[in-house]
Design a protein around this motif. Structure first.
Motif, PDB file in Angstrom:
ATOM      1  N   GLU A   1       1.241  -5.035 -10.360  1.00 39.44           N
ATOM      2  CA  GLU A   1       0.751  -5.895  -9.296  1.00 39.44           C
ATOM      3  C   GLU A   1      -0.629  -6.457  -9.600  1.00 39.44           C
ATOM      4  OE1 GLU A   1       1.995  -7.174  -6.511  1.00 39.44           O
ATOM      5  OE2 GLU A   1       3.909  -6.320  -7.093  1.00 39.44           O
ATOM      6  N   PHE A   2      -1.362  -5.770 -10.443  1.00 42.12           N
ATOM      7  CA  PHE A   2      -2.734  -6.173 -10.734  1.00 42.12           C
ATOM      8  C   PHE A   2      -2.802  -7.111 -11.943  1.00 42.12           C
ATOM      9  CE2 PHE A   2      -7.072  -6.346 -10.935  1.00 42.12           C
ATOM     10  CZ  PHE A   2      -7.671  -5.623 -11.957  1.00 42.12           C
TER      11      PHE A   2
ATOM     12  N   GLN B   1      -3.860 -10.952 -11.999  1.00 38.62           N
ATOM     13  CA  GLN B   1      -3.169 -11.889 -11.115  1.00 38.62           C
ATOM     14  C   GLN B   1      -3.728 -11.846  -9.704  1.00 38.62           C
ATOM     15  OE1 GLN B   1       0.813 -10.594  -9.749  1.00 38.62           O
ATOM     16  NE2 GLN B   1       0.650  -9.059 -11.353  1.00 38.62           N
ATOM     17  N   GLU B   2      -4.365 -10.808  -9.333  1.00 37.12           N
ATOM     18  CA  GLU B   2      -4.886 -10.719  -7.976  1.00 37.12           C
ATOM     19  C   GLU B   2      -6.253 -10.068  -8.015  1.00 37.12           C
ATOM     20  OE1 GLU B   2      -3.527 -11.831  -4.845  1.00 37.12           O
ATOM     21  OE2 GLU B   2      -5.667 -11.457  -4.680  1.00 37.12           O
ATOM     22  N   THR B   3      -7.233 -10.816  -7.524  1.00 33.35           N
ATOM     23  CA  THR B   3      -8.586 -10.259  -7.633  1.00 33.35           C
ATOM     24  C   THR B   3      -9.005  -9.496  -6.399  1.00 33.35           C
ATOM     25  OG1 THR B   3      -9.384 -12.396  -6.864  1.00 33.35           O
ATOM     26  CG2 THR B   3      -9.433 -11.997  -9.221  1.00 33.35           C
ATOM     27  N   SER B   4      -8.162  -9.531  -5.372  1.00 36.70           N
ATOM     28  CA  SER B   4      -8.551  -8.834  -4.153  1.00 36.70           C
ATOM     29  C   SER B   4      -7.874  -7.479  -4.099  1.00 36.70           C
ATOM     30  CB  SER B   4      -8.145  -9.679  -2.948  1.00 36.70           C
ATOM     31  OG  SER B   4      -7.857  -8.849  -1.852  1.00 36.70           O
TER      32      SER B   4
ATOM     33  N   LYS C   1      -7.507  -5.526  -1.652  1.00 36.04           N
ATOM     34  CA  LYS C   1      -6.708  -5.390  -0.450  1.00 36.04           C
ATOM     35  C   LYS C   1      -5.301  -5.916  -0.674  1.00 36.04           C
ATOM     36  CE  LYS C   1      -7.489  -7.908   3.165  1.00 36.04           C
ATOM     37  NZ  LYS C   1      -8.237  -8.611   4.219  1.00 36.04           N
ATOM     38  N   ASN C   2      -5.226  -7.099  -1.286  1.00 33.86           N
ATOM     39  CA  ASN C   2      -3.916  -7.726  -1.467  1.00 33.86           C
ATOM     40  C   ASN C   2      -3.023  -6.922  -2.385  1.00 33.86           C
ATOM     41  OD1 ASN C   2      -4.561  -9.751   0.222  1.00 33.86           O
ATOM     42  ND2 ASN C   2      -5.009 -11.275  -1.376  1.00 33.86           N
TER      43      ASN C   2
ATOM     44  N   LYS D   1      -1.755  -3.933  -0.500  1.00 34.16           N
ATOM     45  CA  LYS D   1      -0.796  -4.340   0.524  1.00 34.16           C
ATOM     46  C   LYS D   1       0.568  -4.575  -0.100  1.00 34.16           C
ATOM     47  CE  LYS D   1      -1.286  -8.247   2.658  1.00 34.16           C
ATOM     48  NZ  LYS D   1      -1.840  -9.335   3.488  1.00 34.16           N
ATOM     49  N   ALA D   2       0.590  -5.266  -1.235  1.00 35.18           N
ATOM     50  CA  ALA D   2       1.862  -5.572  -1.893  1.00 35.18           C
ATOM     51  C   ALA D   2       2.578  -4.285  -2.278  1.00 35.18           C
ATOM     52  CB  ALA D   2       1.609  -6.447  -3.116  1.00 35.18           C
ATOM     53  N   ILE D   3       1.828  -3.325  -2.802  1.00 32.84           N
ATOM     54  CA  ILE D   3       2.437  -2.069  -3.226  1.00 32.84           C
ATOM     55  C   ILE D   3       3.013  -1.331  -2.005  1.00 32.84           C
ATOM     56  CG2 ILE D   3       1.969   0.203  -4.185  1.00 32.84           C
ATOM     57  CD1 ILE D   3       1.875  -1.650  -6.325  1.00 32.84           C
TER      58      ILE D   3
ATOM     59  N   GLN E   1       4.082  -2.566   0.771  1.00 36.24           N
ATOM     60  CA  GLN E   1       5.284  -3.240   1.244  1.00 36.24           C
ATOM     61  C   GLN E   1       6.472  -2.899   0.353  1.00 36.24           C
ATOM     62  OE1 GLN E   1       5.402  -5.317   3.857  1.00 36.24           O
ATOM     63  NE2 GLN E   1       3.381  -6.253   4.141  1.00 36.24           N
TER      64      GLN E   1
ATOM     65  N   TYR F   1       9.777  -9.454  -3.165  1.00 35.76           N
ATOM     66  CA  TYR F   1       9.384  -8.400  -4.101  1.00 35.76           C
ATOM     67  C   TYR F   1      10.344  -8.314  -5.262  1.00 35.76           C
ATOM     68  CZ  TYR F   1       6.025  -7.327  -0.582  1.00 35.76           C
ATOM     69  OH  TYR F   1       4.986  -7.439   0.298  1.00 35.76           O
TER      70      TYR F   1
ATOM     71  N   LYS G   1       2.286 -15.182  -9.361  1.00 30.03           N
ATOM     72  CA  LYS G   1       3.071 -14.575 -10.430  1.00 30.03           C
ATOM     73  C   LYS G   1       3.733 -15.645 -11.279  1.00 30.03           C
ATOM     74  CE  LYS G   1       4.134 -10.280  -8.096  1.00 30.03           C
ATOM     75  NZ  LYS G   1       3.611  -9.140  -8.836  1.00 30.03           N
TER      76      LYS G   1
ATOM     77  N   LEU H   1       1.341 -17.058 -13.931  1.00 32.63           N
ATOM     78  CA  LEU H   1       1.150 -16.245 -15.126  1.00 32.63           C
ATOM     79  C   LEU H   1       2.411 -16.190 -15.967  1.00 32.63           C
ATOM     80  CD1 LEU H   1      -1.133 -13.389 -13.841  1.00 32.63           C
ATOM     81  CD2 LEU H   1      -1.681 -15.288 -15.324  1.00 32.63           C
TER      82      LEU H   1
ATOM     83  N   GLY I   1      -6.237 -15.257  -5.541  1.00 33.63           N
ATOM     84  CA  GLY I   1      -5.274 -14.823  -6.543  1.00 33.63           C
ATOM     85  C   GLY I   1      -4.635 -16.006  -7.227  1.00 33.63           C
TER      86      GLY I   1
ATOM     87  N   THR J   1      -5.052 -17.331 -11.162  1.00 33.16           N
ATOM     88  CA  THR J   1      -3.958 -17.509 -12.120  1.00 33.16           C
ATOM     89  C   THR J   1      -3.806 -18.967 -12.519  1.00 33.16           C
ATOM     90  OG1 THR J   1      -2.412 -17.647 -10.291  1.00 33.16           O
ATOM     91  CG2 THR J   1      -2.674 -15.508 -11.341  1.00 33.16           C
TER      92      THR J   1
ATOM     93  N   GLU K   1     -13.569  -8.626   0.440  1.00 34.25           N
ATOM     94  CA  GLU K   1     -12.300  -8.558  -0.272  1.00 34.25           C
ATOM     95  C   GLU K   1     -12.454  -8.702  -1.783  1.00 34.25           C
ATOM     96  OE1 GLU K   1      -9.433 -10.705   2.113  1.00 34.25           O
ATOM     97  OE2 GLU K   1      -8.552 -11.282   0.190  1.00 34.25           O
ATOM     98  N   HIS K   2     -13.298  -9.663  -2.151  1.00 33.37           N
ATOM     99  CA  HIS K   2     -13.352  -9.974  -3.568  1.00 33.37           C
ATOM    100  C   HIS K   2     -14.622  -9.482  -4.221  1.00 33.37           C
ATOM    101  CE1 HIS K   2      -9.989 -12.595  -2.897  1.00 33.37           C
ATOM    102  NE2 HIS K   2     -10.622 -13.099  -1.872  1.00 33.37           N
TER     103      HIS K   2
END
Lengths: 99, 786
Positions: free
Chosen positions: A58-59, A66-69, A71-72, A75-77, A79, B117, B156, B159, B189, B193, B234-235
């Protein structure tokens, strides 16, 4: 590489990549593991290696972030894990769509 | 059959194993169970079994029999199965297995799945290990997902597209329309990417690069917002918002700004802003600064910005974290060619890094130090580098020694300093000096005529104590052989002369010969040295004869051959001995290109074996010279011996270039030495910087008649106080109508600085008949010999 107590996290990069930001990436990954497992230790990673892989997927993707936050990613994991539990408890095909 | 054990159980069990053998046993038992379970096509527990297989794979055991099972898992409808299946595919499969192509259809279906997913899993797998066939088949799907509104999938897909482009560059065009709005994203995100995707496209194709240049202002704006905007938890990483994105944008800017003035100018402000405002206390800040420095160096930035960048690197060098110092040294190495002066300012810090504990840092500091040596700082730098040579690890010593030799050769402030430095290197790191350094050093010593006595004295003292370092002993034996008479007579201006007797000198050479530590080559040097001393020394000739005859029966073939030849010299050719063993003449300077390349040596300076050869070959042309003498009839003119044409004509050109490399091309006027019957010979002059009594004359012969001149031979003679050396001509045919020339180089040694005079003799065939002519050249310009 970064050393955390008895664990070494190593990363291989190309020669045009920024070494220092790679160190940050390693650190971010360890933070994610920490958040997910709650104060992660070596045994957590050994017994839940597939989850460690899922978090990594996920990272990073294809070698890039792919995701710099934070939190996100978490969250994805969460879910996806939920989805997994639902499907195993139902023991049937899944058609739950969670966006 | 009982339910297979759970993954955790397996892991726990394996960890209890105390020996490798026990572990292997457990794993084999479990593998057998898994295999039979696979054979039974058990759907329920397949997922568990594959997970266990993956664990065993991680430990290093073969797990290829699980590949097909992974595929079955992927095809299953259960999310858990798919998750493990795709993970297994990524770990166990790669392009080399034929099985992976079977995945293509599964992935295609999953890319269109209703659950994001699952789509995510498929994209992930494709992006990690998709082969070019798979990418070609599925690129369309990926492109579709790039345009979807779901940001989770879009990032995704971006990438994944990067991976597709890496595998199949031709498909890049396909993704172009989707990139139109990429930078308008709010989601970090997706933004990140997208920047990666753009970077990959720009790196691969110059057209894309030109196309995307117009995005520079937008990128600058995004970067600015990142820096200026407030705290976003967040970031955030240690107070810096989204460093990953910042670094990626900087990298894209670097690629867009390369070789393009307009873009570079647009970026100048933002780069300066980032460079000055970023916090440097943590690694994050330094990471961003590092990327900024790389970008500044690569684009066409203004000089103020470049100085700022180098100063940042200088600050990095003082940082406690050795990662940062390493990174700084590597970047400085890249920039030292272009921004030499700016880097010089940090020289002292770099030299301090030589004393660092870390090996990689020391190596880079050494390379950088060599790059920074110049005429002004050579003495100080050399001191530091010699100290470093003393204390560094053995793997560096060879490189360091070669580097020191190179630098000393280029920037030596005086001959004595040069020789002292070489001596120091030989004594401290003697055994690590490369083999090709020995002939170079010998040639260097020969050329510094006035330092001979000093050199031989120091070398003698050095090997008196210790003769185990081969290169040192080789150079020392050679010098003692050549200049032994100076050693014994005690004439030394630079230092206190020491009292040495001939016997003592022979003692040391003999001990070198006998010692077990000496290599075969070294012994050869020592034997030849002893032989040469037979002409220089007066009282110990018998001792020398005895030593030489002992080695006539040596086991070493090389030594035996030499000893036998020298013996013969004593017995049958004693009258030739003085002439053969004369002092070596001043050798031509041969430039070295670098420690790694083979040094071109003149035929005369090669191993000691050849030393005896040139004089004999010189004896034959002596007959020719005698003819010349008869013809010229002059009694005060000595014949010149042209060098034996054994030096290949190819190297003549190369040597010419080498000569021109260090020669002083001041405007000495050239003269026409001869002009008759359509044959014109011009002389051009150069004076050597390192040896002021050498004048190099290049003759050019041209032919203005309608027929060519063949078999052209040029000979020259000079008065007795001069020495002449004639190199091979470029050819022996002068084409007609001035359409080409023959060039030939003459070197004149004029130690007494007398007026140059020369008689020349020309022979050639023209219009079917042999022609010859004599002439005297008197119109040499004063600058050529004063």
């Amino acid at each position: 590489y970064y050393r955390y107590a008895s664990l070494y996290f190593c990363c291989a990069i190309e020669d045009q990549d920024n070494e220092l930001i790679t160190l940050e990436i390693i650190h971010r990954y360890v933070e994610l593991l920490d958040k997910y497992f709650g104060s992660v230790c070596e045994l957590d990673i050994i017994f839940n290696f597939e989850k460690a892989y899922f978090i990594l997927d996920e990272f990073l993707l294809g070698g890039e972030v792919q995701e710099t936050s934070k939190k996100n990613v978490l969250k994805a994991i969460e879910q996806a894990d939920l989805l997994q539990e639902v499907s195993t408890s139902n023991f049937s095909g899944l058609s739950v769509s969670m966006v | 059959m009982p339910a297979p054990i759970r993954l955790r159980e397996l892991i726990r069990t394996i960890r209890t194993a105390r020996t490798q053998a026990e572990e292997r046993e457990m794993i084999q038992k479990e593998c057998a169970a898994i295999r039979s379970s696979f054979r039974e096509e058990d759907n329920t527990y397949r997922c568990r079994n594959v997970a266990k297989l993956l664990y065993m794979h991680m430990l290093g055991y073969p797990a290829h029999f699980g590949q097909l099972e992974c595929l079955k898992l992927i095809a299953s409808q259960k999310f858990t199965d798919k998750r493990i299946g795709y993970l297994g595919a990524m770990l166990l499969l790669d392009e080399r297995q034929d099985v992976h192509l079977l995945m293509t259809n599964c992935i295609k279906n999953d890319l269109n799945h209703s659950t994001q997913y699952v789509q995510g899993l498929a994209l992930c797998t494709l992006g990690c290990m998709g082969s070019s066939e798979m990418c070609r088949d599925l690129a369309g799907e990926v492109e579709k997902l790039l345009k979807t509104s779901n940001s989770y999938l879009r990032k995704k897909a971006a990438l994944c597209a990067v991976h597709v482009i890496r595998k199949v560059p031709e498909l890049m065009e396909m993704f172009l329309p989707a990139t139109k709005n990429l930078l308008n994203e709010k989601n970090h995100g997706v933004l990140h990417t997208s920047v990666v995707l753009l970077t990959e496209m720009c790196e691969r194709s110059p057209d894309m690069l030109a196309h995307f240049r117009k995005l520079v202002p937008q990128l600058v704006r995004i970067l600015k917002n990142l820096i200026m905007s407030g705290y976003s938890p967040e970031h955030d990483v240690s107070g810096i918002s989204d460093p990953f994105l910042q670094v990626r944008i900087l990298r894209l800017l670097r690629i867009l700004g390369r070789n393009d003035d307009d873009s570079s100018e647009a970026m100048n402000d933002i780069l300066a802003q980032v460079a000055t405002n970023t916090e440097t206390s943590k690694n994050v800040g330094n990471a961003i600064l590092y990327e900024t420095v790389l970008t500044i160096m690569d684009i066409k930035s203004e000089s103020g910005l470049r100085v700022l960048a180098i100063n940042i690197l200088g600050r990095f060098l003082l940082n406690n974290d050795k990662n940062i110092r390493y990174v700084a040294l590597t970047s400085l190495l890249k920039t030292v060619q272009t921004d030499h002066n700016a880097v010089q300012r940090h020289r002292s810090t770099i030299v301090d890094c030589l004393k660092d504990l870390d090996v990689s840092i020391k190596r880079r500091a050494m390379e950088l130090s060599f790059a920074l040596v110049n005429g002004n700082n050579v003495r100080g730098m050399m001191k530091e580098l010699l100290y470093f040579l003393d204390s560094c690890e053995p793997e560096f010593k060879a490189d360091c020694a070669s580097g020191i030799f190179l630098a000393a050769e280029k920037y030596a402030p005086s001959k004595r300093w040069h020789i002292d430095t070489i001596m120091r290197v030989l004594t401290t790191a003697g055994s690590y000096v490369r083999d090709d350094a020995v002939p170079n050093l010998i040639q260097l010593i020969t050329n510094s005529v006035e330092m001979h006595a000093y050199t031989v004295q120091r070398l003698y003292k050095a090997i008196l104590g210790d003769y185990s370092q081969q290169p040192l002993v080789q150079v020392a034996s050679w010098c003692i052989g050549e200049y032994g008479d100076l050693l014994v007579s005690g004439q030394c201006e630079e230092e206190e002369p020491i009292q040495v007797t001939e016997d003592e000198v022979l003692d040391i050479l003999e001990s070198v010969l006998i010692s077990n530590m000496s290599a075969s080559v070294t012994r050869g040097y020592a034997l030849t040295a002893i032989m040469k001393l037979s002409t220089r020394f007066t009282c110990t000739v018998n001792r020398i004869k005895k030593v030489v005859s002992i080695y006539g029966s040596s086991i070493d073939v090389e030594l035996q051959q030499r000893a036998v030849e020298y013996n013969a010299l004593f017995k049958k050719y004693d009258h030739m001995r003085p002439a053969l063993l004369e002092r070596m003449p001043v050798m031509e300077k041969v430039t070295t290109n670098g420690p790694a390349e083979i040094v071109q040596t003149n035929g005369e300076t090669e191993t000691a074996v050849l030393e005896t050869k040139p004089p004999p070959s010189g004896l034959q042309p002596a007959n020719q010279a005698n003819d010349l003498l008869d013809l010229l009839g002059g009694s005060d003119i000595t014949p010149v011996i042209p060098t034996a044409p054994t030096s290949k004509p190819a190297t003549a050109g190369g040597e010419l270039l080498d000569l021109l490399g260090d020669l002083n091309l001041t405007g000495i006027p050239s003269i026409t030495a001869y002009n008759k019957n359509g044959l014109k010979i011009d002389f051009t002059f150069e004076r050597s910087n390192t040896n002021p009594s050498v004048t190099v004359i290049t003759i050019q012969a041209s032919n203005s008649t309608e027929l060519e001149m063949t078999d052209f031979v040029f000979q020259a003679a000079v008065p007795k106080t001069f020495q002449l050396q004639l190199l091979s001509p470029s050819s022996s045919v002068i084409p007609a109508f001035n359409s080409g020339t023959i060039t030939q180089v003459i070197k004149v040694l004029n130690p007494q600085k007398q007026q140059l005079r020369m008689r020349i003799k020309l022979t050639y065939n023209h219009k079917g008949s042999a022609m010859q002519d004599l002439a005297e050249v008197n119109n040499f310009p004063p600058q050529s010999w004063q």
